[in-house]
Write a protein that holds these residues in place. Structure first.
Motif, PDB file in Angstrom:
ATOM      1  N   MET A  20       0.827  -1.207   0.000  1.00  9.00           N
ATOM      2  CA  MET A  20       0.000   0.000   0.000  1.00  9.00           C
ATOM      3  C   MET A  20       0.861   1.256   0.000  1.00  9.00           C
ATOM      4  O   MET A  20       0.533   2.252  -0.657  1.00  9.00           O
ATOM      5  CB  MET A  20      -0.958  -0.010   1.199  1.00  9.00           C
ATOM      6  N   ILE A  21       1.973   1.214   0.738  1.00 11.23           N
ATOM      7  CA  ILE A  21       2.894   2.350   0.687  1.00 11.23           C
ATOM      8  C   ILE A  21       3.462   2.470  -0.723  1.00 11.23           C
ATOM      9  O   ILE A  21       3.609   3.576  -1.265  1.00 11.23           O
ATOM     10  CB  ILE A  21       4.026   2.176   1.719  1.00 11.23           C
ATOM     11  N   GLY A  22       3.769   1.319  -1.322  1.00 15.35           N
ATOM     12  CA  GLY A  22       4.285   1.318  -2.685  1.00 15.35           C
ATOM     13  C   GLY A  22       3.297   1.893  -3.676  1.00 15.35           C
ATOM     14  O   GLY A  22       3.679   2.673  -4.569  1.00 15.35           O
ATOM     15  N   LEU A  23       2.026   1.528  -3.556  1.00 13.98           N
ATOM     16  CA  LEU A  23       1.005   2.053  -4.463  1.00 13.98           C
ATOM     17  C   LEU A  23       0.842   3.555  -4.302  1.00 13.98           C
ATOM     18  O   LEU A  23       0.641   4.282  -5.281  1.00 13.98           O
ATOM     19  CB  LEU A  23      -0.327   1.339  -4.221  1.00 13.98           C
ATOM     20  N   MET A  24       0.922   4.002  -3.054  1.00 17.00           N
ATOM     21  CA  MET A  24       0.850   5.443  -2.814  1.00 17.00           C
ATOM     22  C   MET A  24       2.024   6.152  -3.495  1.00 17.00           C
ATOM     23  O   MET A  24       1.865   7.199  -4.129  1.00 17.00           O
ATOM     24  CB  MET A  24       0.849   5.715  -1.309  1.00 17.00           C
ATOM     25  N   ALA A  25       3.220   5.534  -3.399  1.00 15.89           N
ATOM     26  CA  ALA A  25       4.401   6.117  -4.046  1.00 15.89           C
ATOM     27  C   ALA A  25       4.256   6.109  -5.568  1.00 15.89           C
ATOM     28  O   ALA A  25       4.595   7.080  -6.242  1.00 15.89           O
ATOM     29  CB  ALA A  25       5.651   5.353  -3.624  1.00 15.89           C
ATOM     30  N   LEU A  26       3.733   5.014  -6.114  1.00 21.84           N
ATOM     31  CA  LEU A  26       3.578   4.910  -7.557  1.00 21.84           C
ATOM     32  C   LEU A  26       2.591   5.937  -8.081  1.00 21.84           C
ATOM     33  O   LEU A  26       2.765   6.488  -9.177  1.00 21.84           O
ATOM     34  CB  LEU A  26       3.129   3.494  -7.937  1.00 21.84           C
ATOM     35  N   SER A  27       1.548   6.216  -7.326  1.00 25.35           N
ATOM     36  CA  SER A  27       0.573   7.230  -7.752  1.00 25.35           C
ATOM     37  C   SER A  27       1.199   8.614  -7.810  1.00 25.35           C
ATOM     38  O   SER A  27       0.669   9.519  -8.437  1.00 25.35           O
ATOM     39  CB  SER A  27      -0.631   7.244  -6.802  1.00 25.35           C
ATOM     40  N   ARG A  28       2.378   8.767  -7.157  1.00 27.09           N
ATOM     41  CA  ARG A  28       3.101  10.034  -7.161  1.00 27.09           C
ATOM     42  C   ARG A  28       4.327   9.973  -8.077  1.00 27.09           C
ATOM     43  O   ARG A  28       5.257  10.755  -7.926  1.00 27.09           O
ATOM     44  CB  ARG A  28       3.506  10.394  -5.725  1.00 27.09           C
ATOM     45  N   LYS A  29       4.317   8.995  -8.988  1.00 27.46           N
ATOM     46  CA  LYS A  29       5.365   8.816  -9.997  1.00 27.46           C
ATOM     47  C   LYS A  29       6.709   8.426  -9.404  1.00 27.46           C
ATOM     48  O   LYS A  29       7.755   8.677 -10.018  1.00 27.46           O
ATOM     49  CB  LYS A  29       5.531  10.097 -10.830  1.00 27.46           C
ATOM     50  N   ARG A  30       6.697   7.819  -8.244  1.00 25.25           N
ATOM     51  CA  ARG A  30       7.947   7.388  -7.613  1.00 25.25           C
ATOM     52  C   ARG A  30       8.115   5.888  -7.872  1.00 25.25           C
ATOM     53  O   ARG A  30       7.815   5.039  -7.041  1.00 25.25           O
ATOM     54  CB  ARG A  30       7.922   7.723  -6.131  1.00 25.25           C
ATOM     55  N   LEU A  31       8.599   5.592  -9.073  1.00 23.89           N
ATOM     56  CA  LEU A  31       8.700   4.213  -9.532  1.00 23.89           C
ATOM     57  C   LEU A  31       9.673   3.399  -8.696  1.00 23.89           C
ATOM     58  O   LEU A  31       9.381   2.258  -8.313  1.00 23.89           O
ATOM     59  CB  LEU A  31       9.130   4.200 -11.005  1.00 23.89           C
ATOM     60  N   LEU A  32      10.848   3.944  -8.407  1.00 21.98           N
ATOM     61  CA  LEU A  32      11.845   3.209  -7.631  1.00 21.98           C
ATOM     62  C   LEU A  32      11.326   2.904  -6.226  1.00 21.98           C
ATOM     63  O   LEU A  32      11.508   1.786  -5.717  1.00 21.98           O
ATOM     64  CB  LEU A  32      13.147   4.009  -7.552  1.00 21.98           C
ATOM     65  N   ALA A  33      10.679   3.885  -5.611  1.00 20.55           N
ATOM     66  CA  ALA A  33      10.135   3.669  -4.265  1.00 20.55           C
ATOM     67  C   ALA A  33       9.084   2.566  -4.291  1.00 20.55           C
ATOM     68  O   ALA A  33       9.037   1.722  -3.391  1.00 20.55           O
ATOM     69  CB  ALA A  33       9.525   4.969  -3.727  1.00 20.55           C
ATOM     70  N   PHE A  34       8.246   2.564  -5.323  1.00 25.75           N
ATOM     71  CA  PHE A  34       7.246   1.500  -5.466  1.00 25.75           C
ATOM     72  C   PHE A  34       7.923   0.136  -5.505  1.00 25.75           C
ATOM     73  O   PHE A  34       7.527  -0.793  -4.801  1.00 25.75           O
ATOM     74  CB  PHE A  34       6.430   1.720  -6.731  1.00 25.75           C
ATOM     75  N   ALA A  35       8.949   0.003  -6.339  1.00 26.60           N
ATOM     76  CA  ALA A  35       9.638  -1.278  -6.477  1.00 26.60           C
ATOM     77  C   ALA A  35      10.255  -1.717  -5.156  1.00 26.60           C
ATOM     78  O   ALA A  35      10.181  -2.889  -4.777  1.00 26.60           O
ATOM     79  CB  ALA A  35      10.710  -1.185  -7.561  1.00 26.60           C
ATOM     80  N   VAL A  36      10.850  -0.769  -4.431  1.00 29.17           N
ATOM     81  CA  VAL A  36      11.487  -1.105  -3.153  1.00 29.17           C
ATOM     82  C   VAL A  36      10.452  -1.606  -2.146  1.00 29.17           C
ATOM     83  O   VAL A  36      10.653  -2.632  -1.483  1.00 29.17           O
ATOM     84  CB  VAL A  36      12.243   0.120  -2.595  1.00 29.17           C
ATOM     85  N   TRP A  37       9.337  -0.889  -2.037  1.00 29.40           N
ATOM     86  CA  TRP A  37       8.314  -1.292  -1.067  1.00 29.40           C
ATOM     87  C   TRP A  37       7.698  -2.645  -1.416  1.00 29.40           C
ATOM     88  O   TRP A  37       7.463  -3.473  -0.532  1.00 29.40           O
ATOM     89  CB  TRP A  37       7.220  -0.224  -0.983  1.00 29.40           C
ATOM     90  N   VAL A  38       7.464  -2.890  -2.694  1.00 32.54           N
ATOM     91  CA  VAL A  38       6.891  -4.181  -3.103  1.00 32.54           C
ATOM     92  C   VAL A  38       7.880  -5.316  -2.851  1.00 32.54           C
ATOM     93  O   VAL A  38       7.502  -6.385  -2.374  1.00 32.54           O
ATOM     94  CB  VAL A  38       6.470  -4.138  -4.584  1.00 32.54           C
ATOM     95  N   LEU A  39       9.156  -5.085  -3.156  1.00 31.27           N
ATOM     96  CA  LEU A  39      10.155  -6.124  -2.922  1.00 31.27           C
ATOM     97  C   LEU A  39      10.346  -6.376  -1.429  1.00 31.27           C
ATOM     98  O   LEU A  39      10.581  -7.520  -1.010  1.00 31.27           O
ATOM     99  CB  LEU A  39      11.474  -5.747  -3.580  1.00 31.27           C
ATOM    100  N   LEU A  40      10.230  -5.347  -0.620  1.00 31.30           N
ATOM    101  CA  LEU A  40      10.246  -5.558   0.831  1.00 31.30           C
ATOM    102  C   LEU A  40       9.065  -6.431   1.254  1.00 31.30           C
ATOM    103  O   LEU A  40       9.202  -7.326   2.088  1.00 31.30           O
ATOM    104  CB  LEU A  40      10.198  -4.215   1.568  1.00 31.30           C
TER     105      LEU A  40
END
Length: 356
Positions: free
Chosen positions: A154-174
């Motif tokens: 969910m944190i990753g999706l929030m980041a992705l909605s803000r165009k933060r692709l790397l942050a999304f990937a990090v949160w999902v991999l965590l």
């Protein structure tokens, strides 16, 4: 059952009595800064999830991790599947906190993810109330490993909605460190961040291959035998898939009236199509459990859509209490039906608060 209703009533009352957050930043998104009320909410959710005793359908199954952790060290994590969850067990064993420690650590991660996601929405209390009947009670208190993965996603999706692709990937991999199925979200990044269909296809293909080779390869055979070949039926899968499909359909119908950034609109259109696709896939296949588990990562769509819906179909920026009340009534009905008629709800009743 009273404790569960109290968990629902408090955010529901807040949803009815607070105005939507219409203030946005320059990029069209909302601040996720946590005030004392939301910090307290995280602590209460963590306590409710962490200090439960003999609550949840898989309660006994998780003890094999705890008992196994007595003979492990942190150096062993590299050779284990779901090393994140093993790490929580090893830490809890060393602290002498037992299963309560594991559930509390896990509950804290899940709760932070849920609250951060809710805070990014225009009606955070309504989103939280919508989360209580299934995401918190059933997933948070039943599917411990996947609940942690969903919280991080969910944190990753929030980041992705803000165009933060790397942050999304990090949160999902965590999240995948706790439950490998989280990597199923990775291809969404490719589809949600580019308008080039060939680039999207390439990103999805590369991401899927990397996710499989790094996280799923060793357990793929086990996952297939458990969820597909074993033909395990996930009781209520149809209803849970439908619960994602309903807000998906509402979003697709009213999306032009949702006050979103272009990136948000693209991401949640994609999530809506996935939700409907999973629902339709239920009918011609016997993979109900596999679809059900995949659908857990689509549950944030419910919170997103219903937190926006009163402003999309009502007067923007107003309380629109009648619409909010109808949404709350829907989720109250969901909780009533689940608590009273679900096949495995007896494993959640009564709610018990204690140490394990």
């Amino acid at each position: 059952m009273l404790p569960y209703w109290l968990f629902f009533i408090f955010p529901a009352m807040a949803a009815l009595t607070t105005a939507p957050m219409t203030r946005v930043r320059g990029d069209g998104t909302r601040s996720i800064r946590l005030d004392p009320a939301w910090v307290l909410t995280i602590l209460l959710l963590t306590a409710v999830i962490g200090f439960r005793y003999d609550v949840g359908g898989d309660w006994n199954n998780y003890f094999r991790y705890l008992f196994g952790a007595y003979s492990l060290t942190f150096e062993d994590l590299g050779n284990l599947e779901d090393p994140g969850y093993w790490a929580l067990n090893i830490l809890s064993v060393r602290l002498g906190w037992g299963m309560t420690g594991v559930n509390t650590f896990g509950g804290l991660i899940f709760s932070v993810g849920l609250v951060v996601f809710c805070r990014s929405l225009p009606r955070p209390w309504l989103a939280l109330a919508c989360a209580i009947p299934y995401l918190v009670i059933v997933v948070g208190m039943g599917y411990t490993r996947q609940a942690i993965a969903v919280g991080l996603a969910m944190i990753g999706l929030m980041a992705l909605s803000r165009k933060r692709l790397l942050a999304f990937a990090v949160w999902v991999l965590l999240g995948a460190l706790f439950h490998k199925s989280a990597v199923l979200l990775i291809p969404i990044a490719g589809l949600a961040t580019t308008t080039n269909r060939w680039l999207s296809l390439g990103l999805v293909t590369v991401a899927t291959i990397l996710a499989y080779t790094t996280l799923l390869e060793e357990s793929a055979e086990n996952l297939i035998s458990t969820y597909v070949d074993g033909n395990i039926e996930s009781a209520g899968a149809f209803i849970r898939l439908a619960m994602n499909a309903v807000p998906a359909a509402l979003f697709l119908w009213y999306r032009q009236r949702f006050a979103l950034t272009p990136n948000e609109k693209k991401l949640w259109t994609l999530m809506s199509l996935i939700a409907i696709g999973l629902f339709l896939a239920f009918f011609p296949t016997s993979m109900s459990t596999a679809l059900d588990r995949m659908a857990l990562y689509i549950i944030p769509l419910q919170l997103f859509v219903f937190a926006h819906l009163p402003d999309a179909v009502g007067a923007f920026g107003r309380r629109n209490q009648s619409i909010v009340a109808l949404i709350l009534l829907y989720y109250a009905l969901v909780m009533f039906v689940w608590l009273n008629f679900a096949n495995h709800s007896h494993r959640w009743i009564p709610y018990q608060f204690g140490l394990a």
